[in-house]
Design a protein around this motif. Structure first.
Motif, PDB file in Angstrom:
ATOM      1  N   ASN A 104      69.725  16.957  48.875  1.00  0.00           N
ATOM      2  CA  ASN A 104      69.969  14.999  48.416  1.00  0.00           C
ATOM      3  C   ASN A 104      68.672  14.176  48.276  1.00  0.00           C
ATOM      4  O   ASN A 104      68.753  12.617  48.288  1.00  0.00           O
ATOM      5  N   GLY A 105      67.956  14.675  47.969  1.00  0.00           N
ATOM      6  CA  GLY A 105      66.151  14.417  47.576  1.00  0.00           C
ATOM      7  C   GLY A 105      65.982  13.222  48.759  1.00  0.00           C
ATOM      8  O   GLY A 105      65.109  12.239  48.267  1.00  0.00           O
ATOM      9  N   ARG A 107      67.529  10.664  50.167  1.00  0.00           N
ATOM     10  CA  ARG A 107      68.740   9.606  49.807  1.00  0.00           C
ATOM     11  C   ARG A 107      69.880   9.547  51.161  1.00  0.00           C
ATOM     12  O   ARG A 107      69.849   8.203  51.538  1.00  0.00           O
ATOM     13  N   GLN A 323      61.420   7.770  42.796  1.00  0.00           N
ATOM     14  CA  GLN A 323      62.845   8.133  43.051  1.00  0.00           C
ATOM     15  C   GLN A 323      64.021   7.797  42.674  1.00  0.00           C
ATOM     16  O   GLN A 323      64.900   7.951  42.750  1.00  0.00           O
ATOM     17  N   ALA A 324      63.734   6.588  43.140  1.00  0.00           N
ATOM     18  CA  ALA A 324      65.058   5.611  43.856  1.00  0.00           C
ATOM     19  C   ALA A 324      65.373   5.097  42.502  1.00  0.00           C
ATOM     20  O   ALA A 324      66.817   5.203  42.969  1.00  0.00           O
ATOM     21  N   LEU A 325      64.744   5.129  41.688  1.00  0.00           N
ATOM     22  CA  LEU A 325      65.846   4.698  40.627  1.00  0.00           C
ATOM     23  C   LEU A 325      65.975   5.486  39.867  1.00  0.00           C
ATOM     24  O   LEU A 325      67.556   4.901  38.719  1.00  0.00           O
ATOM     25  N   LEU A 326      66.003   6.773  39.933  1.00  0.00           N
ATOM     26  CA  LEU A 326      66.769   8.157  39.112  1.00  0.00           C
ATOM     27  C   LEU A 326      68.571   8.120  39.478  1.00  0.00           C
ATOM     28  O   LEU A 326      68.361   8.110  40.589  1.00  0.00           O
ATOM     29  N   HIS A 327      68.914   8.426  38.878  1.00  0.00           N
ATOM     30  CA  HIS A 327      69.860   9.331  39.032  1.00  0.00           C
ATOM     31  C   HIS A 327      71.307   8.605  39.461  1.00  0.00           C
ATOM     32  O   HIS A 327      72.172   8.925  39.757  1.00  0.00           O
ATOM     33  N   VAL A 328      71.602   7.301  39.051  1.00  0.00           N
ATOM     34  CA  VAL A 328      72.175   6.901  38.630  1.00  0.00           C
ATOM     35  C   VAL A 328      74.270   6.595  37.932  1.00  0.00           C
ATOM     36  O   VAL A 328      74.661   6.811  38.118  1.00  0.00           O
ATOM     37  N   TYR A 329      73.072   6.911  36.586  1.00  0.00           N
ATOM     38  CA  TYR A 329      73.785   7.582  35.951  1.00  0.00           C
ATOM     39  C   TYR A 329      72.908   9.083  35.379  1.00  0.00           C
ATOM     40  O   TYR A 329      72.330   8.971  35.370  1.00  0.00           O
ATOM     41  N   ALA A 330      74.001  10.203  34.264  1.00  0.00           N
ATOM     42  CA  ALA A 330      73.459  10.742  33.785  1.00  0.00           C
ATOM     43  C   ALA A 330      72.723  10.719  32.466  1.00  0.00           C
ATOM     44  O   ALA A 330      72.662   9.560  32.306  1.00  0.00           O
ATOM     45  N   GLY A 337      72.646  16.672  32.745  1.00  0.00           N
ATOM     46  CA  GLY A 337      72.783  16.298  33.751  1.00  0.00           C
ATOM     47  C   GLY A 337      72.041  16.877  35.275  1.00  0.00           C
ATOM     48  O   GLY A 337      71.516  16.061  35.814  1.00  0.00           O
ATOM     49  N   CYS A 338      72.860  17.322  35.646  1.00  0.00           N
ATOM     50  CA  CYS A 338      72.824  18.255  36.718  1.00  0.00           C
ATOM     51  C   CYS A 338      71.447  19.544  36.846  1.00  0.00           C
ATOM     52  O   CYS A 338      71.809  19.989  35.823  1.00  0.00           O
TER      53      CYS A 338
ATOM     54  N   ASN B 102      71.121  13.690  44.554  1.00  0.00           N
ATOM     55  CA  ASN B 102      70.617  13.465  44.126  1.00  0.00           C
ATOM     56  C   ASN B 102      70.254  14.551  42.859  1.00  0.00           C
ATOM     57  O   ASN B 102      69.691  14.846  42.424  1.00  0.00           O
ATOM     58  N   ASN B 103      71.775  14.303  41.894  1.00  0.00           N
ATOM     59  CA  ASN B 103      71.815  14.578  40.668  1.00  0.00           C
ATOM     60  C   ASN B 103      72.477  15.847  40.625  1.00  0.00           C
ATOM     61  O   ASN B 103      72.564  16.997  40.176  1.00  0.00           O
ATOM     62  N   ASP B 162      80.292  10.324  33.663  1.00  0.00           N
ATOM     63  CA  ASP B 162      79.841   9.416  34.565  1.00  0.00           C
ATOM     64  C   ASP B 162      81.245   8.624  35.372  1.00  0.00           C
ATOM     65  O   ASP B 162      81.743   8.778  33.897  1.00  0.00           O
TER      66      ASP B 162
END
Lengths: 340, 323
Positions: A104-105, A107, A323-330, A337-338, B102-103, B162
């Protein structure tokens, strides 16, 4: 074969090797748990939530299911379950230390499992929400003829949530291939079972038209049997099963909780005596699968694995702040995007 | 083609194109209480047009699970007023699945929510709950005003990776009809559209409010007031460049929606203008929205008082033009 029950695992279709592996997994989860508590107490990590007392049921269930085929929707105490379906103790330690390499990085709080590669479905903190997701996976399995089941766990506290009841009803109406397992550890943080659950969790299944089975959660083989039967039912189109595995939460709710505010040492000690790992160990001795020497070897191996994992995770880097800003959307349209 | 047919056509075409697309919701087998899924069960079967028990949280939660499992569910909420039991599933789950994992996991679910007042709906068949979900990162929110956009945005939402909350205005269903091409197309999420060019004032709206604004603009043209109308189409993410461009054109801006004034989309649009365009404004930014009362009253007089109409917005637009 000193015990009249010796050989039970073979009757259930488990080999000696699998049974020894079950014991190893329980022990690994236990040792991870004890170490994680110490690490938190030393001030190195923020938070740990323990599963001590629940390992036997989790391992019993996991061995009755098919890895990377069935879908697993664990709740936050299921260390032994996720270790049994593909996660490593290093990955659990990376989550504990909130490092970049954590699945989960860093998070999520530790215990919020998720790992697409292993069909472990991402979890949140509001309890019971995952039950509906499990029903969704089972609906997918039915519509797309995947021949797999969804297995979801939750506590007896969560069993009161609307989502759990909506999930039971939905799955009951469509006879979906889903297994609901309540890990009844007798406490929802500080509130004991009798103040939390009216009636019995297992009886709730009857209200939704499918079977409920109550098992001794300290008996890994009993849980294995119940989950295996539930899986067979699910795959032949007979619908869901609710399993209530009765156990006891030996540790406080979390490292932030003082359980002596609401229960006694004597009560905890009484239940520690019923430990499912100790009884499984005795069973293996009775069957001649385990002896003192092999047990020492297994324990040493598990301890080494936990040590190495803790050391690795301690030294691993934290996520870069941005990194906090990444992966809110694809990140880009067109692909999912996975990672996996 | 009507707005309602556009929605049905978009669903049917996407289900034809991709076996993973299916619809679930209450009473949708018989066509739904709005007729959005009319005839679809006969064509696609009961598993792909799935009548669910009366449980909104399950409709969305089960859709989320199926979406993570590789499907592309369209969860229909019968009336947007009934969406609140599913709010936790939308905000705590769908919107956070990609981020929290985390994607590793993602959740391509569409939640269709028929919203807005049509007359005689009362408190619980008329609401505009956009503001409850607006400001939830990880969630996309669209609200088309034309049949063309309804079809194109629904297709884009289904294909999006999404979660998308798709607000369809009930008054638009049959009232709005426009040209919809036969060929496959999508309308990009996140892009507003200029519906009318003008130089005196700018009205920023979405959903049914766009039609009221356009009607008022036509009438004001006779008074030599030239109105620029921007249809947001997507509420989240807001098309900031389009908002700034439309506002800069006239310097006199009205934001117009049917959702309550406080904390609505208009508040955010006004904040964007205050932050980025203050020195180009020629008048205070106006929000023309219903008062902050819980919802629309059932009695005709109460409803008329609450709802924006072309006549009332025209008066407010004229006042802004005269400032």
């Amino acid at each position: 074969m000193s015990s009249p029950h010796a050989g039970r695992h073979r009757q259930l279709g488990l080999t000696d090797e699998q049974t020894l592996q079950m014991y190893t997994n329980m022990l690994l989860a236990r040792k991870f748990d004890e170490r994680a508590t110490l690490i938190q107490r030393s001030g190195k990590t923020a938070f740990h939530i323990s599963s001590i007392g629940q390992e036997a049921a989790q391992v019993g269930a996991a061995f009755a299911l098919e890895k990377q085929h069935d879908y697993f929707l664990p709740y936050y105490r299921d260390y032994a379950l996720v270790l049994s379906v593909g996660m490593t103790v290093r990955e659990l330690m990376l989550a504990l230390f909130l490092k970049a390499e954590d699945v989960n990085g860093g998070r999520q709080m530790p215990g919020h499992f998720g790992y697409r590669k292993h069909h472990i479905v991402t979890a949140s903190s509001p309890v019971g929400t995952q039950v509906l997701h499990a029903v969704g996976f089972s609906l997918m399995s039915l519509i797309k003829k995947q021949n797999c089941v969804a297995f979801v766990t939750f506590g007896e506290g969560a069993s009161n949530q609307g989502d759990v009841h909506e999930g039971f009803n939905f799955a009951g109406v469509f006879k979906l291939p889903v297994i609901f397992m309540c890990e009844n550890n007798r406490y929802a943080i500080s509130v004991p079972e009798h103040r939390q659950v009216a009636g019995r969790v297992v009886d709730r299944a009857a209200g939704y038209g499918f079977p409920g089975v109550r098992v001794d959660g300290n008996d890994a083989l009993e849980v294995y049997r119940a989950v295996k039967e539930a899986r067979e039912r699910a795959l032949r189109g007979a619908g869901p099963t609710l399993i209530e595995a009765v156990m006891y939460r030996i540790a406080p709710h979390s490292t932030s909780d003082d359980d002596m505010l609401y229960r006694t040492k004597e009560e905890v000690e009484y239940h520690r005596e019923q430990d499912g790992i100790a009884s499984f160990r005795r069973y293996l001795f009775d069957c001649g699968i385990l002896n003192e020497e092999l047990d020492r070897h297994v324990t040493d191996h598990v301890n080494r694995e936990v040590n190495e994992a803790a050391k690795y995770a301690d030294q691993a880097p934290y996520p870069a702040p941005e990194q906090a800003l990444l992966h809110v959307y694809a990140e880009s349209a067109g692909d999912d995007g996975c990672r996996s | 083609m009507t707005y309602l047919e556009a929605i049905r056509t978009a669903m049917s075409e996407e289900m034809q194109r991709d076996d993973n697309v299916f619809v679930l919701g209450e009473d949708i087998g018989k066509g739904g209480v709005m007729n959005a899924t009319k005839g679809m069960r006969d064509r696609f079967g009961e598993w792909r047009v799935l009548d669910t028990p009366l449980t909104e949280s399950a409709i969305v939660g089960v859709a989320i699970g199926a979406a993570m499992g590789g499907m592309r569910p369209i969860a229909e909420i019968q009336f947007a007023d009934f969406i609140y039991p599913a709010t936790n599933q939308i905000i705590s789950e769908a919107a956070k699945i990609r981020y929290r994992s985390n994607n590793d996991w993602y959740c391509p679910v569409v939640i269709r929510a028929p919203y807005g007042a049509t007359g005689g709906g009362g408190l619980y068949h008329s609401q505009c709950p956009e503001s409850v979900f607006f400001g939830t990162p990880g969630l996309k929110i669209v609200a088309p005003s034309s049949a063309y956009d309804a079809k194109g945005l629904l297709k884009a939402s289904i294909r999006d990776n999404d979660p998308v909350l798709y607000f369809e205005h009930k008054k638009c269903y049959l009232y709005v009809s426009d040209e919809v091409p036969d060929e496959d197309y999508t309308v990009p999420i996140g892009k507003a559209a200029v519906k009318r060019e003008g130089g005196d004032i700018t009205v920023i709206a979405y959903g049914m409010a766009v039609h009221h604004a356009l009607k008022a603009a036509d009438e004001l043209e006779k008074e030599d007031i030239s109105v620029h109308v921007l249809d947001l189409r997507t509420l989240q993410p807001l098309d900031q460049p389009a908002i700034l461009e439309a506002a800069a054109k006239t310097g006199k801006i009205m934001i117009f929606h049917e959702d309550n004034k406080t904390g609505g989309v208009g508040a955010e649009a006004a904040a964007i203008l205050a932050e980025q365009l203050l020195y180009e404004l020629d008048a205070p930014v106006i929000r023309f929205c219903p008062p902050d009362i819980p919802a629309v009253g059932m009695s005709p007089t109460l409803e008329k008082f609450f709802l924006p109409t072309a006549d009332r917005v025209k008066e407010a637009m004229r006042r802004l033009a005269e400032l």
